[in-house]
Write a protein that holds these residues in place. Structure first.
Motif, mmCIF file in Angstrom:
data_model
loop_
_atom_site.group_PDB
_atom_site.id
_atom_site.type_symbol
_atom_site.label_atom_id
_atom_site.label_comp_id
_atom_site.label_asym_id
_atom_site.label_seq_id
_atom_site.Cartn_x
_atom_site.Cartn_y
_atom_site.Cartn_z
ATOM 1 N N ILE A 71 3.027 -0.304 5.114
ATOM 2 C CA ILE A 71 3.412 0.848 4.411
ATOM 3 C C ILE A 71 3.994 0.913 3.266
ATOM 4 N N LEU A 72 4.703 -0.166 2.697
ATOM 5 C CA LEU A 72 5.296 -0.318 1.515
ATOM 6 C C LEU A 72 4.178 -0.448 0.429
ATOM 7 N N GLU A 112 9.875 -10.018 -0.294
ATOM 8 C CA GLU A 112 10.359 -9.095 0.407
ATOM 9 C C GLU A 112 11.978 -9.363 0.695
ATOM 10 N N GLY A 150 6.092 8.317 6.453
ATOM 11 C CA GLY A 150 6.283 6.701 7.256
ATOM 12 C C GLY A 150 7.830 6.737 7.697
ATOM 13 N N PRO A 202 5.494 -2.537 8.567
ATOM 14 C CA PRO A 202 6.398 -2.356 7.428
ATOM 15 C C PRO A 202 5.441 -2.682 5.916
ATOM 16 N N GLN A 203 5.090 -3.809 6.142
ATOM 17 C CA GLN A 203 4.547 -4.551 4.769
ATOM 18 C C GLN A 203 3.397 -3.552 4.262
ATOM 19 N N ASP A 221 13.892 2.770 5.157
ATOM 20 C CA ASP A 221 14.288 4.343 5.228
ATOM 21 C C ASP A 221 13.887 4.884 6.356
ATOM 22 N N GLN A 222 12.924 4.403 7.352
ATOM 23 C CA GLN A 222 12.450 4.915 8.664
ATOM 24 C C GLN A 222 13.774 4.475 9.871
ATOM 25 N N TYR A 255 7.994 -12.161 3.976
ATOM 26 C CA TYR A 255 6.868 -12.338 3.225
ATOM 27 C C TYR A 255 7.581 -12.618 1.801
ATOM 28 N N HIS A 294 13.894 -4.007 1.708
ATOM 29 C CA HIS A 294 12.669 -3.167 1.938
ATOM 30 C C HIS A 294 12.664 -3.102 3.568
ATOM 31 N N ARG A 295 13.140 -3.971 4.395
ATOM 32 C CA ARG A 295 13.247 -3.954 5.928
ATOM 33 C C ARG A 295 14.582 -3.842 6.412
ATOM 34 N N GLY A 308 12.589 -2.340 11.328
ATOM 35 C CA GLY A 308 11.341 -1.674 10.634
ATOM 36 C C GLY A 308 11.845 -1.371 9.202
ATOM 37 N N LEU A 309 11.062 -0.506 8.531
ATOM 38 C CA LEU A 309 11.252 -0.153 7.295
ATOM 39 C C LEU A 309 12.620 0.592 7.017
#
Lengths: 227, 256
Positions: A80-81, B31, A56, A77-78, B235-236, B28, B218-219, B232-233
């Motif tokens: 995938i985490l 996070e 991902g 994202p949540q 690492d993405q 959230y 995390h994001r 986004g994520l």
């Protein structure tokens, strides 16, 4: 556990005049629990790309990337985490850690993130580090100062700390001596025995033949690309 | 799960200049969200709008309060917002001097936040202050010293202790490791990661350091000229950036 359906991946380089580099087209793959599939193909064929699309951190351009039922290509994202915490493990070729954190903690971290009891997590980490021949006197030091081979073994210990149902292994036996290579192959066999679905890249042919059930040549997914 | 914070269409102008425009996201519990971008991209304006230091011109910042559930903090009365800032929220400034009271002892700096929420027992306050000094790796013997006698890294750690002593649920951080030398930065990163995990904090971290973002967040959200251009994520966004500006940003750094 892993299912790729007609997945494509291309890179658009906006700062190079919008050049589009297609890497993968129509890739499909299915891996069931307890199975280990090797990705093969020449360097640059897209083996690591495919692993990253599954993990991902690369966004698929089209198609579905299902890991334990979740479509990683479209998930939030949540989601995938949570998937990475509980289900999907990844042993990359490079160890990436916060400096100063002791090796034992680095290895235990995936378990601590799952809310595992601290002593239990550290105990499991210690067991893995011993199996991988990292001397105990190094456990309280940060792995950032370790040799390449030691870092790789720490990375493997960390990747195997939690019993992930799905694992991605990027050259787990590269640069290891015979004894440690044997340990890593045993770890992989144990993971398969408990039902883990594994996708791996192995340049070491003997290792590949020993742990992998079949091979997928990723060059098949970039034929148009080559022409 | 209810988001801890819902940001909807936040915008802020400085006259004809755009500070930030139409930023929306959900955060959230547990996070960590990183906001990256070059200086002047609107990161700090956004953070200040979210934390109630600046009044946004448009949009809503809905926080899931302990007592009454989700509430729009932009339209809250100032006393209500002040109470939030003392209890559930914390703000770590880039410059520790902006977040500390330099004329008060280290213990006093930590104790002040406890007193602001009604703690009155001197002994108990002092014990908690000492406990927190230990957690941020400042020796107990320094409890009566003023922060003016501390190094930059110690001041930053003291600021973090002062902020976290009341167990906030959301921490805003503006370049928390900026201006610190690398070894101190590493120590602070380790500390922040541990606190986020152990206390289940949520955090919004503004930084221009992509390596810091990779290790803590995390994001990730990328800002340019006041707009959110990619999110986004972590690492993405860093490994496979989609937007031209993010690609430039990532390719401009020495190894993240």
């Amino acid at each position: 556990m892993i299912e790729l359906i007609e997945v494509s991946k291309r890179f658009t380089l906006h700062n190079k005049g919008g050049a589009v580099i297609p890497v993968m087209e129509g890739a499909s793959l299915k891996v069931v629990p307890g199975e280990c599939v090797a990705l093969t193909g020449a360097s640059g064929a897209g083996k690591s790309t495919m692993m990253r699309v599954i993990y991902g951190n690369f966004l698929a351009a089209s198609g579905q990337v299902l890991v334990d039922g979740l479509d990683v290509a479209k998930a939030e994202p949540q989601e995938i985490l949570a998937l990475r915490r509980e289900t999907l493990g990844y042993v990359s070729q490079f160890l990436r850690v916060v400096p100063r954190v002791p090796t034992l903690e680095v290895v235990a971290e995936p378990l601590l993130a799952l809310g595992c009891d601290r002593q239990e997590a550290l105990g499991k980490a210690a067991g893995l580090l011993s199996r991988l021949n990292i001397p105990e006197r190094l456990w309280l030091l940060s792995p950032t100062t370790f040799s390449g081979g030691e870092q790789q073994r720490v990375n493997i210990a960390r990747g195997f700390a939690h019993d992930y149902p799905v694992m991605l292994l990027d050259e787990p036996t590269a640069a290891l001596d015979t004894q440690n290579r044997e340990t890593v192959l045993t770890l992989i066999e144990e993971a398969k025995a408990r039902g883990a679905a594994i996708v791996g890249i192995f340049h070491d042919i003997e290792a590949r033949e020993r742990v992998c059930d079949r091979e997928i040549n990723v060059s098949d997914f970039n034929q148009e690309v080559a022409e | 799960m209810t988001p801890l914070l819902q940001v909807k269409g936040i915008g802020k102008r400085y006259g004809a200049q755009i500070g930030c425009a139409d930023v929306s996201f959900d955060l959230y519990p547990g996070e960590v969200m990183g906001i990256v971008g070059e200086s002047g991209s609107g990161k700090s304006t956004l953070l200040n709008c979210l934390a109630g230091h600046l009044a946004p011109d448009a949009g809503q910042v809905i926080f899931d309060t302990r007592a009454d559930g989700p509430e729009d903090t932009v339209n809250m009365s100032e006393p209500e917002r002040r109470m939030l800032r003392r209890t559930d929220w914390a703000f770590v400034h880039q410059n520790a001097r902006d977040g500390l009271r330099m004329s008060v002892s280290a213990g006093g700096n930590i104790g002040e936040r406890l007193m602001a929420v009604g703690d009155r027992h001197y002994g108990a306050i002092r014990d908690r202050a000492i406990d927190w000094l230990g957690r941020v790796e400042i020796s107990e013997t320094r409890v009566d010293d003023r922060p003016t006698t501390f190094s930059g890294g110690m001041q930053q750690r003291l600021q973090i202790a002062r902020n976290l002593v009341t167990s906030p649920r959301l921490v805003f951080m503006d370049e928390p490791t900026g201006g610190l030398d690398v070894s101190v930065q590493a120590r602070l990163l380790d500390l922040l990661r541990g606190l986020v995990r152990e206390l289940g904090l949520s955090a919004i971290i503004v930084t221009h350091d992509l390596a810091v973002a990779r290790l803590l967040a995390h994001r990730l959200m990328v800002m340019k000229e006041g707009h959110m251009i990619e999110a986004g994520l972590t690492d993405q966004v860093l490994d496979d950036p989609q937007h031209a500006y993010t690609q430039l940003l990532v390719s401009s750094v020495l190894q993240v």
